[in-house]
Design an enzyme around this catalytic site. Sequence first.
Site, PDB file in Angstrom:
ATOM      1  N   ASP A 130       1.435  15.632  10.450  1.00  0.00           N
ATOM      2  CA  ASP A 130       1.912  15.978   9.106  1.00  0.00           C
ATOM      3  C   ASP A 130       2.778  17.247   9.094  1.00  0.00           C
ATOM      4  O   ASP A 130       2.488  18.210   8.376  1.00  0.00           O
ATOM      5  CB  ASP A 130       0.726  16.123   8.125  1.00  0.00           C
ATOM      6  CG  ASP A 130      -0.241  14.944   8.193  1.00  0.00           C
ATOM      7  OD1 ASP A 130       0.196  13.862   8.629  1.00  0.00           O
ATOM      8  OD2 ASP A 130      -1.409  15.105   7.822  1.00  0.00           O
ATOM      9  N   GLN A 185       3.925   7.277   2.499  1.00  0.00           N
ATOM     10  CA  GLN A 185       3.215   6.445   3.459  1.00  0.00           C
ATOM     11  C   GLN A 185       3.051   5.060   2.840  1.00  0.00           C
ATOM     12  O   GLN A 185       2.543   4.915   1.726  1.00  0.00           O
ATOM     13  CB  GLN A 185       1.841   7.064   3.760  1.00  0.00           C
ATOM     14  CG  GLN A 185       1.928   8.340   4.573  1.00  0.00           C
ATOM     15  CD  GLN A 185       2.302   8.057   6.012  1.00  0.00           C
ATOM     16  OE1 GLN A 185       1.462   7.700   6.824  1.00  0.00           O
ATOM     17  NE2 GLN A 185       3.577   8.195   6.342  1.00  0.00           N
ATOM     18  N   TRP A 226      -4.129  -0.287   3.875  1.00  0.00           N
ATOM     19  CA  TRP A 226      -3.519   0.595   4.859  1.00  0.00           C
ATOM     20  C   TRP A 226      -3.294  -0.187   6.140  1.00  0.00           C
ATOM     21  O   TRP A 226      -4.097  -1.068   6.486  1.00  0.00           O
ATOM     22  CB  TRP A 226      -4.453   1.788   5.095  1.00  0.00           C
ATOM     23  CG  TRP A 226      -3.834   2.884   5.890  1.00  0.00           C
ATOM     24  CD1 TRP A 226      -3.049   3.893   5.418  1.00  0.00           C
ATOM     25  CD2 TRP A 226      -3.957   3.101   7.307  1.00  0.00           C
ATOM     26  NE1 TRP A 226      -2.669   4.720   6.442  1.00  0.00           N
ATOM     27  CE2 TRP A 226      -3.208   4.257   7.620  1.00  0.00           C
ATOM     28  CE3 TRP A 226      -4.605   2.429   8.356  1.00  0.00           C
ATOM     29  CZ2 TRP A 226      -3.103   4.763   8.926  1.00  0.00           C
ATOM     30  CZ3 TRP A 226      -4.501   2.938   9.650  1.00  0.00           C
ATOM     31  CH2 TRP A 226      -3.755   4.082   9.920  1.00  0.00           C
ATOM     32  N   TRP A 250       0.821  -1.222   0.000  1.00  0.00           N
ATOM     33  CA  TRP A 250       0.000   0.000   0.000  1.00  0.00           C
ATOM     34  C   TRP A 250       0.850   1.266   0.000  1.00  0.00           C
ATOM     35  O   TRP A 250       1.904   1.316   0.651  1.00  0.00           O
ATOM     36  CB  TRP A 250      -0.873  -0.013   1.258  1.00  0.00           C
ATOM     37  CG  TRP A 250      -1.500   1.288   1.590  1.00  0.00           C
ATOM     38  CD1 TRP A 250      -0.952   2.311   2.319  1.00  0.00           C
ATOM     39  CD2 TRP A 250      -2.807   1.738   1.215  1.00  0.00           C
ATOM     40  NE1 TRP A 250      -1.836   3.364   2.415  1.00  0.00           N
ATOM     41  CE2 TRP A 250      -2.983   3.034   1.746  1.00  0.00           C
ATOM     42  CE3 TRP A 250      -3.860   1.161   0.473  1.00  0.00           C
ATOM     43  CZ2 TRP A 250      -4.162   3.774   1.576  1.00  0.00           C
ATOM     44  CZ3 TRP A 250      -5.025   1.895   0.311  1.00  0.00           C
ATOM     45  CH2 TRP A 250      -5.164   3.181   0.856  1.00  0.00           C
ATOM     46  N   ASP A 300       0.123   9.101   1.129  1.00  0.00           N
ATOM     47  CA  ASP A 300       0.749  10.420   0.907  1.00  0.00           C
ATOM     48  C   ASP A 300       2.237  10.392   0.517  1.00  0.00           C
ATOM     49  O   ASP A 300       3.019   9.648   1.114  1.00  0.00           O
ATOM     50  CB  ASP A 300       0.712  11.263   2.191  1.00  0.00           C
ATOM     51  CG  ASP A 300      -0.602  11.242   2.900  1.00  0.00           C
ATOM     52  OD1 ASP A 300      -1.581  10.754   2.338  1.00  0.00           O
ATOM     53  OD2 ASP A 300      -0.656  11.721   4.048  1.00  0.00           O
ATOM     54  N   PHE A 323       3.596   8.447  10.608  1.00  0.00           N
ATOM     55  CA  PHE A 323       2.681   9.151   9.719  1.00  0.00           C
ATOM     56  C   PHE A 323       3.432  10.223   8.918  1.00  0.00           C
ATOM     57  O   PHE A 323       4.633  10.422   9.064  1.00  0.00           O
ATOM     58  CB  PHE A 323       1.531   9.766  10.538  1.00  0.00           C
ATOM     59  CG  PHE A 323       0.380   8.817  10.801  1.00  0.00           C
ATOM     60  CD1 PHE A 323       0.513   7.440  10.647  1.00  0.00           C
ATOM     61  CD2 PHE A 323      -0.865   9.307  11.216  1.00  0.00           C
ATOM     62  CE1 PHE A 323      -0.557   6.571  10.883  1.00  0.00           C
ATOM     63  CE2 PHE A 323      -1.934   8.454  11.456  1.00  0.00           C
ATOM     64  CZ  PHE A 323      -1.783   7.087  11.289  1.00  0.00           C
TER      65      PHE A 323
HETATM   66  C1  FRU Z   1      -3.481  11.919   4.893  1.00  0.00           C
HETATM   67  C2  FRU Z   1      -3.195  11.173   6.181  1.00  0.00           C
HETATM   68  C3  FRU Z   1      -2.309  11.991   7.090  1.00  0.00           C
HETATM   69  C4  FRU Z   1      -1.605  10.959   7.919  1.00  0.00           C
HETATM   70  C5  FRU Z   1      -1.446   9.813   6.940  1.00  0.00           C
HETATM   71  C6  FRU Z   1      -1.594   8.461   7.553  1.00  0.00           C
HETATM   72  O1  FRU Z   1      -3.847  11.119   3.826  1.00  0.00           O
HETATM   73  O2  FRU Z   1      -4.392  10.812   6.822  1.00  0.00           O
HETATM   74  O3  FRU Z   1      -2.978  12.974   7.857  1.00  0.00           O
HETATM   75  O4  FRU Z   1      -0.387  11.412   8.404  1.00  0.00           O
HETATM   76  O5  FRU Z   1      -2.438   9.989   5.946  1.00  0.00           O
HETATM   77  O6  FRU Z   1      -1.273   7.467   6.632  1.00  0.00           O
END
Ligand code: FRU
Length: 463
Positions: free
Chosen positions: A144, A38, A46, A19, A22, A81
């Site tokens: 983030d 990510q 996820w 997967w 971001d 994250f």
């Molecule tokens: C955005 C998000 C971020 C977080 C990440 C988790 O798509 O939800 O806020 O850090 O993805 O995977």
Amino acid sequence: PLRGNAFYPNFHLAPPAGWMNDPNGLIYHQGVYHAFYQHHPFSENWGPMHWGHAISKDMVRWQHQPVALAPGEEFDRDGCFSGSAVHDNGTLSLIYTGHVWLNGEGNDSAIREVQCLATSQDGLHFTKQGVVLTPPENIMHFRDPKVWQEDGHWWMVVGARDASDCGQVLLYKGTSLRDWTFDRVLAKADAASGYMWECPDFFPLGDENILMCSPQGIRTQGHDYQNLFQSGYLRGHWQPGHHFEITQGFMELDHGHDFYAPQSFTAADGRRIIIAWMDMWESVMPSKEEGWAGCLTLPRELTLRDGKLLMVPVEEVCTLRREHRPLTPCVLKGHVQQLSENAQATEIILQWDLSHSDAERFGIMLGDGLSVFVDKQAQRLFLSRDYSAYGIQDSRSVVLPEGNLLELRVYIDRSSVEVFVNQGEKTLSSRIYPQPDKRALSLFAEKGQAMLSQGDSWTLSTE
Ligand code: FRU
């Protein structure tokens, strides 16, 4: 190994398996572009977030690297994250969010989020340095971090959700990457503009500043307070007394189906580039059948010209061009003209003369599932998808830009389409899922004529 599959892209960055969401830590460092993202390496869904890693000389051809960050410490137990990268005296430093579920996975009402640091000397192996910033009181969703250096200080914007469920962007100032103080709330949502502002980014462009963010829970007509996600930007200026004044409210950045969590960075020569995740949390993802999900958009250069925000593919993308096929200017009349039997990796640039086009609908189609067309009566450009086998049947549209000439620059890469309208005034990015034997690319005009005044197409490198 995934390349034999129907949907795996040729020239977009996608995970080697598993997967992706971001883009994270986009940076040009010691002669190389780095893209982190990510990543859940162990399944196509996820899960506990890792940072995947790839490097490139040109932002177009990427080489996968070992996973850069994996969850596991007490402060990032359930996920590393999203975040960003900077160089700090030769050290490549990642600032990311450590995520912990306090009440079971997926329960958003009890989480702990802190900002963490990891560093690398070789740009490949990263050592965690621990927590560098904890949330203010009453803020639980705090993630983030996007960090940059300016005027001899470090700065960081962080996305947050306040106690009344409004999104915020918080600004911090640092004397080092380990020492941060709260500076101010840079921007704040009202009840209609999202309960959490994810992935903020703040940067100068021309003589303005752009604040990008990806709100969750935008209220729209018809879908009152659903979990809608949307990426967009606000424009503004700094005023005396250090006040950031927003001069233009939230605008959508891309108008297709799949564009979220864009992050910006500066290229080797100072261009401001953005790359987004080319999917959405709500999207159906048929590539999961192939063991992977998610890819990134093409890198796009952002500029402000005559007050307009423009977004075009970086010029490096042109190095993918292989066989060139100029299209003969023509008037299409109630018929279909095939351009390619099997468009896997294609760029096409079309210039339509709108003043000599009265067809009700005209544009391009790929197989029987995708069409990108002008609707004359609605005066809109549509991107319409029909992959009923996957439960996907929907369209997005934008108002036609003013003027008699309409230029569409379209990239097709297996399971994606990106449309750039009039040198980037508008863009539409979507994932598409044609079957391997249904990839014929054609021009069409229905009920009337359409004048193509210029056109070019290229097959693109699939190496
Ligand atoms: C955005 C998000 C971020 C977080 C990440 C988790 O798509 O939800 O806020 O850090 O993805 O995977």
